[in-house]
Each structure stands twice: as structure tokens, then as C-alpha cells.
Enzyme design. Structure first.
Site, mmCIF file in Angstrom:
data_model
loop_
_atom_site.group_PDB
_atom_site.id
_atom_site.type_symbol
_atom_site.label_atom_id
_atom_site.label_comp_id
_atom_site.label_asym_id
_atom_site.label_seq_id
_atom_site.Cartn_x
_atom_site.Cartn_y
_atom_site.Cartn_z
ATOM 1 N N HIS A 200 -13.914 -19.984 -90.179
ATOM 2 C CA HIS A 200 -14.055 -18.728 -89.311
ATOM 3 C C HIS A 200 -12.618 -18.316 -88.558
ATOM 4 O O HIS A 200 -12.094 -17.637 -88.354
ATOM 5 C CB HIS A 200 -15.020 -19.186 -87.898
ATOM 6 C CG HIS A 200 -15.751 -18.064 -87.332
ATOM 7 N ND1 HIS A 200 -16.054 -17.021 -87.603
ATOM 8 C CD2 HIS A 200 -15.479 -17.810 -85.672
ATOM 9 C CE1 HIS A 200 -15.883 -15.902 -86.263
ATOM 10 N NE2 HIS A 200 -15.462 -16.410 -85.820
ATOM 11 N N ASP B 78 -18.230 -18.634 -94.241
ATOM 12 C CA ASP B 78 -17.947 -17.862 -92.776
ATOM 13 C C ASP B 78 -18.943 -17.917 -92.463
ATOM 14 O O ASP B 78 -19.944 -17.005 -92.229
ATOM 15 C CB ASP B 78 -17.057 -16.811 -92.305
ATOM 16 C CG ASP B 78 -16.980 -17.105 -90.888
ATOM 17 O OD1 ASP B 78 -17.972 -18.024 -89.778
ATOM 18 O OD2 ASP B 78 -15.795 -15.986 -90.445
ATOM 19 N N SER C 96 -13.015 -11.792 -84.164
ATOM 20 C CA SER C 96 -14.744 -12.395 -84.419
ATOM 21 C C SER C 96 -15.100 -11.349 -83.178
ATOM 22 O O SER C 96 -15.047 -10.045 -83.564
ATOM 23 C CB SER C 96 -15.061 -13.632 -83.451
ATOM 24 O OG SER C 96 -16.342 -14.307 -84.606
#
Length: 723
Positions: A686, A649, A563
Site C-alpha cells: 500500500h 494492495d 490513500s
């Protein structure tokens, strides 16, 4: 067998114009994930990944088998106490998801089980059931077969007759809220189709507070549901109109207040609602002042007790203040606050937890997370400090729901040490081990963990946690995998991972780099790695990689992050591609300028205080300087690259990694086959697959790819692909 050629995304003219600059974006069409063409392209990327990594299949199977072997057949958590029952979670052999169980609580003062008749427990058990431990929720039973299952909340009511539970079965973090009768084991008809994390019960167990997120996935409203009523009649309790703020919700440990927090990156406001008067209006604890953050904890006492607040008001590393519980709907401002513990510049005060006789402060100092135990009558004193017993470890307060407890459960964890749970006396700090995480076949003594501080380009010393097998020397001969995050003042705390020993056993050194932008060095560490100072995060990572050369083999470095950590990987790939042998960028936030100009994208407005607001010329300039999609690495010197993404996501939309991969391959066609995109095209989240065993298989895929890259000096490359 020669793998197929990687997918080629079509280039279509599209330009962005900001502040007199023109940015070409030929892959903008990949934004539309409802398009059959886009979905077909993502499926082609996944097929290419599967084909290009097929030669690793046997290694993946072997690694996954090793990792799963370190997971015990049966695993049980420490219990947490409520007035009637003790609760715990349990995993059985081969299970992906936990089962929440409970047993009638033992009277700690007499060591005897409380009488069922005295407590009127009989109706809580299913007809004909024994008084053995009872299942509260079998999480796996909620699996719809979609391929993903995530539990958002599981909260038992104050009378312990009901359970609120919410699940997501696609990976998009939209949760469906249900209520279970724990006497029958059946869900009530009540069903909230869309909710987010966080919830709280009213004192009478008849009403439930929950949060709802908007189309941009911002939790912006708190609602109240009366059990047995139509969900359409639920009451809006509080709405946050400012798109920079998110609402969070919880019950105080005292059980007397619902606490609602509205927070941006730099400003917050807290309200409370009495659980005994759930229809009462929320009352502000201290108003809202730009640049001031505060969070509240309730202490029981006469007249409703009082609040303890952790705040950065006049204290960069935060201080502790006392405030009354606001008495009227008008609330109160900060002039009612009284300092009870001043700021210590060497300690980042993160949180306060109140119990009947003591408070527990969570703090960070010297890059370590610790606890400080204080009696209510000496909150400014030294108290008792609880630190990890492991090298490079961290201690945290575990789930402790009993306000009247005289001891707490503390979770002590480290990278290669299976977790242990300690019962810590609040008055003396005396410790007693409650249990230890089981890891069959794993010997922590085979590994070494140490903390070093290595200089960044500006002289700042960056903490690095090095983990290795005891037979792997730090003499410049071993390959290494670096890991970093560096954003939001967030810290990936050390914890035992059944996958990591498989990497270490093969002679790879693991280096967790605590770059600026995270919270390892306190609030200052975050401030020095955000907005105009964001480049520090990338410079820190690169400087540590250089400084490790000589301790590890600088020609065989891999780097990994997820991320915002994926953004970091994209930036260090762009800025120093020759530094790395391999890069793993998981769900990377890489199209930074374009995304932060689009307020409809989840998280954008809330994150202008983290990355910058590119509508402003100055912010646009610094973001454009390091945005990976806008700064592709030089062709001909690139390492192997593994990118991940997920169709559902909501945090990093899948078009970001898809566009980046397409642009990277187009800009260096000869290298293109060495760029793999593992895209979850079905249900998926995610952070990868849900389920503890499925996630270990995912880790085995990543490790197999990393090991294949690091440990093979020469290996068959796709035709026409020089290193």
C-alpha cells in the site's frame, strides 16, 4: 525520443442505479484483476510510466544517491528491557532490513552484568557461542526474493526462549506466523499460514494468541495456539460477527493480561484474558454501547490490580476512568467505572500507559503531541508535561516494556531534525539524551520549520507546518509542495526523512497541511471532517493553498497525499484543477460511491462511519458530490498528474486508480500523456516498496517528477499537449 502514447482502456457499457440515479461506469471491467486482459493493461500502464519518465533517470539516480548518503552506514536503536535481556535493532551498511539483537541485561541498580549462572541463561545461547550480543531475528534472512518483505510482528516470549514472528512477502498483508527457538536459532515446525497484526503470549510461554482476518481483510477472530500442537487444533478465543468492527490484540505491559479490543469508528468493547489462565473465557471490561469508545491498560496490585480506561463516554476529547479487572466470564458493564481525571476540552487524551509508580498520558494539544507524567496517587493533577524540543516536533513514548521502570524512553522527532531519544525520569521529568539518529552530511541548522494557522473558507484556522531551506525566502518566489491526509482522526507525525532535504535544497517549500478529518485538532477536528462534513477536508486544503499565495509562488504549487490523502488529492484536482502545477495521488481512494456500495471490498463496512453509507439517500448524495471518479475535472485546465497503485494492495484495490486514470485520459485526450500511472504489477504494498533503501529510490522517483514539473517553466511536452 518521443514517448509512446499512453494505454487506452476499452469502454464497455456498465451502469449503476441507486436512489433513482444512473451512474455510467465504462471501466468497471478493470475490477477483475485475475483477468489476463486487466493484468496486461496494468503492465502497459507501468511500461508507459517507465518510458514517459525515462528522461528523469539521471535525476532519479542523483536524488537517490543524495538520500542514501544521509542514511548512516550502521544504525542502532535504543534498547528495550525485558527481565533477562536488553533488545535493540540494528541496520548495517547497505541493508534493507533490520536485525533484532539482544544482550544480557545489566543490573541498573548496581551497574553490573547479572550472573549467567544465577539467571540460568546458559541454555539460551547456541552451542559454543560467546556471551556477545546475539541475533534474535535477521529480518532480511526471511526475504524470499519476491520483491517485498514486511514484518508484521516479532514478539519474544515471557521466558525469552522463543520468538513469534510473522512476515508478508507479497504486499497483501497476509502474514505467515512462525515460532523460533532462540537457543538454536531454528524455527519450530508450528506454522500458521494466515494471520494479521497483533499477538500475545501466555505467562508460561507455551501458548500464543493471534488474530485472523476474513476475505474482506477484516480481523474478525482471535485464536490460541499451543506450541507443539497441530495448528488445526488451535482454539477460537473470540469472534466478532459485526462487520463494522475489527479485533485487535496485545499483551498488557504488566504481563498479566491479554487485551482484546473490538472497535468500529465510533464504538468499542474490550475483553481481557489472564495470561496465567490462557484457556479462560474473555471477560468484558465495560460492555458495548453505541457511540462509546474505550481502551484499557492494566495496573498491577492486590487481587489482580485494576484497569485504567481512556474513554469518550460523556467526554468528546476523552477522560480517564478506573475500573476493576472483571472477575467472572460474565464480565462487567460501565457502572463499575469511576472517573479519575475529567475531560479537558483543550486536550485530546489519546492513551494511557501504566508503570509500577506512574502513568504516562499521551495527548494532543495545539496541534502537537505531548506526554503527561502522573503518579498513581494523583491522576487528576498537573503532573509533568513532556513536549518536543524541536519546532513543529512531536514526542511519543518509545518501546518501553519494563513495567517496573522508573524512567521511560521518549522519542522526539521533527521533519528536518534527526530523531533523538531521551531517558525521562517518571517522577521528576528530568531528561537525559540516550542517543541521536545519525544523518551523515545533514545539518539541521540549514533549515527552518515554523507553524502557521491559515483561515479556511468558514474562518476555521488550519495549522500548517512550513519547512524550508534557510536561504529560501517566504516572499512569493519559491515553489511549494503541499502534503495532507485528513481522515480517521489519524495524524502523520513529523519525522526525519532522508529524502526531504533533497527537495528543500532545491528551493522548494514543504507545507504539511493539517486539514480537518485528521486528529491534529483533537476529536473535534475529526468530527468536522467526516461524513456530511467531509468537504471541509478538501476546502481546508484549497484555502491553505490560496492563503500561501504570496508566501510561495502560487503558480508553482504541487500537492501530494496517500490513500485517504490520495482521495483528497483527487477531490482538490476535480474542484480546482487550475490551482495546481502538479498532483501526486498515491494509491488514491477515488471510486468512493461504488466501493462503499460493495460490502465484499476490504474495509467497506467498517468505513461507513467514516465516509457514509451510500445505501442511504442522504449519504449517497454527499459522497457523490465529491467522489473523484464521479466528478472529473474540467478539461483543458489540468495539471500534471502522477498516480500510484499496487496489484496486491488490500486497502485501496488497484482497480480504483486504474479506472480513474482511464476516465481522466478519455475525458481530456490532449492532456492524457501528462497523466502517469506508476503501478506495482508484482509484489508490492500500500505504501510503496519495502526496504529502507528501496523506498528511498521510490521517493527519488516521485521527487524527480515533482521537481521536473515545478522548476522548469518551459519543458518539452508531448505533442499536442498545451498547458
Amino acid at each position: 525520443m518521443k514517448p509512446p502514447a499512453p494505454p487506452v482502456a476499452a469502454r464497455r457499457p456498465h451502469t449503476h442505479r441507486e436512489h433513482g440515479l444512473v451512474r455510467h461506469d465504462p471501466y468497471a471491467w478493470l475490477h477483475d484483476v485475475t483477468s489476463p486482459e486487466v493484468l496486461a493493461h496494468l503492465a502497459a500502464e507501468r511500461a508507459y510510466y517507465d518510458a514517459a519518465s525515462a528522461h528523469l533517470h539521471s535525476q532519479v539516480v542523483g536524488l537517490a544517491s543524495e538520500m542514501v548518503s544521509r542514511v548512516p552506514t550502521d544504525e542502532r536503536s535504543p534498547s528495550w528491557e525485558r527481565s533477562r535481556f536488553s533488545y535493540y535493532t540494528e541496520h548495517s551498511a547497505g541493508s534493507e532490513y533490520a536485525v533484532i539483537r539482544r544482550r544480557i541485561r545489566s543490573d541498573k541498580s548496581h551497574g553490573e552484568t547479572k550472573s549467567v549462572a544465577d539467571q540460568d541463561f546458559t541454555d539460551l545461547f547456541r552451542s559454543g557461542a560467546s556471551l556477545d550480543d546475539e541475533v534474535v531475528l535477521d529480518v532480511g534472512s526471511l526475504d524470499t526474493g519476491s520483491g517485498h518483505l514486511e514484518l508484521g510482528l516479532a514478539l519474544v516470549s515471557p521466558d525469552e526462549r522463543l520468538l513469534a514472528h510473522a512476515v508478508d512477502t507479497t504486499g497483501d498483508e497476509v502474514y505467515r506466523l512462525r515460532f523460533r527457538d532462540l537457543g538454536t536459532g531454528e524455527d519450530l515446525p508450528d506454522e500458521v499460514p494466515r494471520c494479521y497484526y497483533g499477538g500475545a503470549w501466555s505467562a508460561d510461554s507455551g501458548e500464543f494468541f493471534y488474530t485472523v482476518h476474513d476475505d474482506a481483510y477484516r480481523p474478525h477472530q482471535v485464536w490460541r495456539h499451543r506450541l507443539g500442537s497441530d495448528v488445526a487444533d488451535d482454539v477460537l478465543v473470540l469472534s466478532e460477527p459485526d462487520e463494522a468492527f475489527e479485533l485487535h490484540l496485545r499483551a498488557s505491559r504488566s504481563g498479566e493480561l491479554v487485551v482484546i479490543l473490538s472497535e468500529s469508528r465510533t464504538t468499542s468493547e474490550t475483553w481481557v484474558v489472564e495470561t496465567s489462565d490462557p484457556a479462560g473465557a474473555p471477560r468484558s471490561v465495560g460492555g458495548r454501547r453505541p457511540g462509546v469508545v474505550y481502551r484499557a491498560e492494566h495496573v498491577r496490585g492486590p487481587g489482580g490490580g485494576y484497569l485504567l480506561l481512556v474513554t469518550d463516554d460523556g467526554a468528546e476529547e476523552f477522560r480517564l476512568v478506573r475500573a476493576p479487572v472483571p472477575a467472572t466470564a460474565a464480565g462487567q458493564d460501565h457502572t463499575s467505572w469511576v472517573e479519575v481525571r475529567g475531560e479537558d476540552p483543550a486536550e485530546r487524551l489519546e492513551r494511557v500507559d501504566a508503570f509500577a509508580g506512574h502513568v504516562v498520558l499521551s495527548l494532543r494539544t495545539h496541534a502537537e503531541h505531548r506526554l503527561r507524567l502522573l503518579p498513581h496517587d494523583d491522576l487528576a493533577g498537573p503532573g509533568v508535561v513532556v513536549a518536543s524540543g524541536f519546532a513543529g516536533g512531536a514526542v511519543h513514548l518509545d518501546r518501553c516494556t519494563d513495567y517496573d521502570a522508573t524512567s521511560i524512553t521518549v522519542h522526539d522527532r521533527a521533519h528536518v531534525e534527526p530523531s533523538r531519544w531521551l531517558d525521562v525520569d517518571l517522577a521528576s521529568g528530568e531528561r537525559r539524551q540516550l542517543g541521536r539518529q545519525q544523518a551523515p552530511g545533514h545539518d539541521p541548522g540549514r533549515y527552518v520549520t515554523e507553524r502557521r494557522h491559515l483561515p479556511s473558507a468558514d474562518g476555521t484556522l488550519v495549522p500548517v507546518t512550513l519547512v524550508r531551506h534557510r536561504d529560501t525566502p517566504l516572499d512569493g518566489t519559491a515553489p511549494a509542495l503541499l502534503y495532507a491526509y485528513g481522515a480517521y482522526e489519524y495524524v502523520f507525525e513529523p519525522e526525519f526523512d532522508p529524502a526531504l532535504p533533497s527537495l528543500l535544497d532545491r528551493g522548494v517549500v514543504f507545507a504539511h497541511v493539517h486539514v480537518r478529518g485528521g486528529g491534529e485538532g483533537g476529536r473535534r477536528w475529526w468530527l468536522e471532517g467526516r461524513l456530511a462534513a467531509k468537504q471541509h477536508s478538501f476546502t481546508d486544503h484549497l484555502a491553505v493553498a490560496d492563503a500561501l499565495d504570496g508566501l510561495v509562488d502560487g503558480r508553482r504549487l504541487a500537492t501530494r497525499g496517500l490513500s485517504a490523502g490520495g482521495l483528497l488529492q483527487g477531490a482538490v484536482l476535480s474542484q480546482r484543477p487550475e490551482r495546481w502545477r502538479a498532483v501526486v495521488a498515491e494509491v488514491p481512494f477515488v471510486d468512493v460511491v461504488t466501493t462503499m456500495l460493495d460490502a465484499s471490498v476490504p474495509l467497506t463496512v467498517n468505513e461507513w462511519e467514516e465516509w457514509g453509507d451510500p445505501r442511504r439517500r442522504e449519504d449517497h448524495a454527499w459522497m457523490l458530490a465529491w467522489s473523484p471518479y464521479d466528478n472529473l475535472p474540467q478539461a483543458g485546465s489540468r495539471p500534471d498528474l502522477l498516480v500510484t497503485g499496487a496489484l496486491h494492495d488490500p486497502r485501496v484495490l488497484v482497480h480504483e486508480p486504474a479506472k480513474w486514470v482511464a476516465a481522466l485520459r478519455e475525458s481530456d485526450p490532449a492532456w492524457g500523456p501528462r497523466c502517469l500511472f506508476r503501478c506495482e504489477v508484482g509484489a508490492g504494498a500500500h505504501s510503496g516498496p519495502s526496504g529502507r533503501l528501496a523506498h528511498l529510490h521510490y521517493e527519488a522517483e516521485v521527487y524527480a517528477w515533482v521537481l521536473d514539473t515545478l522548476l522548469h517553466e518551459t519543458r518539452a511536452e508531448p505533442e499536442g499537449t498545451p498547458r
